[in-house]
Motif scaffolding. Sequence first.
Motif, PDB file in Angstrom:
ATOM      1  N   ILE A 114      -4.789   3.943   7.757  1.00  0.00           N
ATOM      2  CA  ILE A 114      -5.719   4.186   6.654  1.00  0.00           C
ATOM      3  C   ILE A 114      -7.101   4.534   7.188  1.00  0.00           C
ATOM      4  O   ILE A 114      -7.733   5.491   6.745  1.00  0.00           O
TER       5      ILE A 114
ATOM      6  N   LEU B 296       0.861  -1.176   0.000  1.00  0.00           N
ATOM      7  CA  LEU B 296       0.000   0.000   0.000  1.00  0.00           C
ATOM      8  C   LEU B 296       0.898   1.225   0.000  1.00  0.00           C
ATOM      9  O   LEU B 296       1.984   1.211   0.586  1.00  0.00           O
TER      10      LEU B 296
ATOM     11  N   TRP C 284      -3.357  -0.587   8.290  1.00  0.00           N
ATOM     12  CA  TRP C 284      -4.807  -0.393   8.370  1.00  0.00           C
ATOM     13  C   TRP C 284      -5.260   0.584   9.427  1.00  0.00           C
ATOM     14  O   TRP C 284      -6.231   1.306   9.232  1.00  0.00           O
TER      15      TRP C 284
ATOM     16  N   ARG D 249      -7.462   3.006  -0.889  1.00  0.00           N
ATOM     17  CA  ARG D 249      -6.096   2.599  -0.552  1.00  0.00           C
ATOM     18  C   ARG D 249      -5.357   2.523  -1.879  1.00  0.00           C
ATOM     19  O   ARG D 249      -5.901   2.058  -2.895  1.00  0.00           O
TER      20      ARG D 249
END
Length: 179
Positions: A87, A28, A84, A147
């Motif tokens: 994000i 990512l 995560w 993402r």
Amino acid sequence: MTVRVREAEAEEAYELLAAGEVDLALSLAAQAPSATDPRFTCVPLLADPLDVALPPGHALASAEGLRLADLAAEPWIFGGSGPWSDITRTACEAAGFRPQRQHTAAGWTAILAMVEAGTGVALVPRMAVVPRSGVTMRELPEDRPVRHVVAAVRRGAAQGAAVGRVLDALRAVASAPSR
């Protein structure tokens, strides 16, 4: 050409790439080396939309014009691996609130099971969703959280025949129409 997959957290993947133990790393964007890192070339592949997973019967499951800010008071389920937490937090803060982390889980199956059990809501990448009859997935067209998935190679390696073919294949898959 031989393709082997080696799953690793982003930091380890980039160490392996720098050491020449792997030729390409996928991650990512939040975990990718910066564009100023002279060791690597980053290749943007796709922006995967994040949808919100709601428990069955949630008051906002069928609300028109759902926005992320509408979920500010909800308990949140965060992903426990990779970026995560960042994000989810970044998307919610961009919508004007700091999410209340209620639970954390490492896999999408566990996260969606917690949503289905009514313990909270979660942002889930559209590509990661495995349909569950007890979970309502809603797009957030106003907020459009995503993402970013990137490939990284050692500087200059993108022109090599094998790495170039793999990058071309990744670009083709990334640009293919959604399922």
